[in-house]
Design a protein around this motif. Structure first.
Motif, PDB file in Angstrom:
ATOM      1  N   LEU A 168      80.902  10.560  40.685  1.00  0.00           N
ATOM      2  CA  LEU A 168      82.058   9.697  40.478  1.00  0.00           C
ATOM      3  C   LEU A 168      81.587   8.254  40.319  1.00  0.00           C
ATOM      4  CD1 LEU A 168      85.178   9.346  40.442  1.00  0.00           C
ATOM      5  CD2 LEU A 168      84.985   8.828  42.883  1.00  0.00           C
ATOM      6  N   THR A 169      82.060   7.584  39.287  1.00  0.00           N
ATOM      7  CA  THR A 169      81.682   6.205  39.007  1.00  0.00           C
ATOM      8  C   THR A 169      82.930   5.350  38.995  1.00  0.00           C
ATOM      9  OG1 THR A 169      79.844   7.004  37.663  1.00  0.00           O
ATOM     10  CG2 THR A 169      80.477   4.701  37.374  1.00  0.00           C
ATOM     11  N   ARG A 170      82.904   4.245  39.739  1.00  0.00           N
ATOM     12  CA  ARG A 170      84.050   3.340  39.826  1.00  0.00           C
ATOM     13  C   ARG A 170      83.616   1.936  39.427  1.00  0.00           C
ATOM     14  NH1 ARG A 170      85.385   4.136  45.832  1.00  0.00           N
ATOM     15  NH2 ARG A 170      83.182   4.619  45.828  1.00  0.00           N
ATOM     16  N   PHE A 171      84.510   1.229  38.732  1.00  0.00           N
ATOM     17  CA  PHE A 171      84.265  -0.142  38.296  1.00  0.00           C
ATOM     18  C   PHE A 171      85.225  -1.065  39.044  1.00  0.00           C
ATOM     19  CE2 PHE A 171      82.659   2.479  34.994  1.00  0.00           C
ATOM     20  CZ  PHE A 171      81.652   1.769  34.374  1.00  0.00           C
ATOM     21  N   TYR A 172      84.699  -2.155  39.597  1.00  0.00           N
ATOM     22  CA  TYR A 172      85.509  -3.138  40.312  1.00  0.00           C
ATOM     23  C   TYR A 172      85.350  -4.491  39.636  1.00  0.00           C
ATOM     24  CZ  TYR A 172      85.554   0.380  43.979  1.00  0.00           C
ATOM     25  OH  TYR A 172      85.713   1.548  44.682  1.00  0.00           O
ATOM     26  N   ALA A 173      86.461  -5.106  39.263  1.00  0.00           N
ATOM     27  CA  ALA A 173      86.423  -6.443  38.663  1.00  0.00           C
ATOM     28  C   ALA A 173      86.019  -7.457  39.718  1.00  0.00           C
ATOM     29  CB  ALA A 173      87.791  -6.796  38.086  1.00  0.00           C
TER      30      ALA A 173
END
Length: 77
Positions: free
Chosen positions: A55-60
């Protein structure tokens, strides 16, 4: 890149890795955080990847998030 103590929301794995300062694009790449950077600098992401399930998550970045409320290119909801 360093390990994080957070738990993966997908598999509850403990091997979550983070890397920060990744450009959100612009120029010749897609601009994923359009109008949230400055004229000369693209906004940044922190990326978290679970080594167990992928699982890959992007956070601004905080700077990009701070511009959301005043930006007509983004709408709430």
């Amino acid at each position: 890149m360093s390990t994080s103590s957070s738990t993966c929301p997908e598999c509850q794995g403990q091997r979550v890795y983070r890397q920060g300062g990744i450009s959100a694009g612009g120029g010749y790449a897609p601009n994923y955080l359009a109008k949230l950077g400055s004229m000369w600098r693209a906004p940044k992401f922190t990326i978290a990847v679970c080594a167990d399930c992928g699982l890959t998550r992007f956070y601004a970045s905080p700077e990009a998030r701070a511009k959301l409320g005043d930006n007509s290119a983004w709408r709430r909801g």
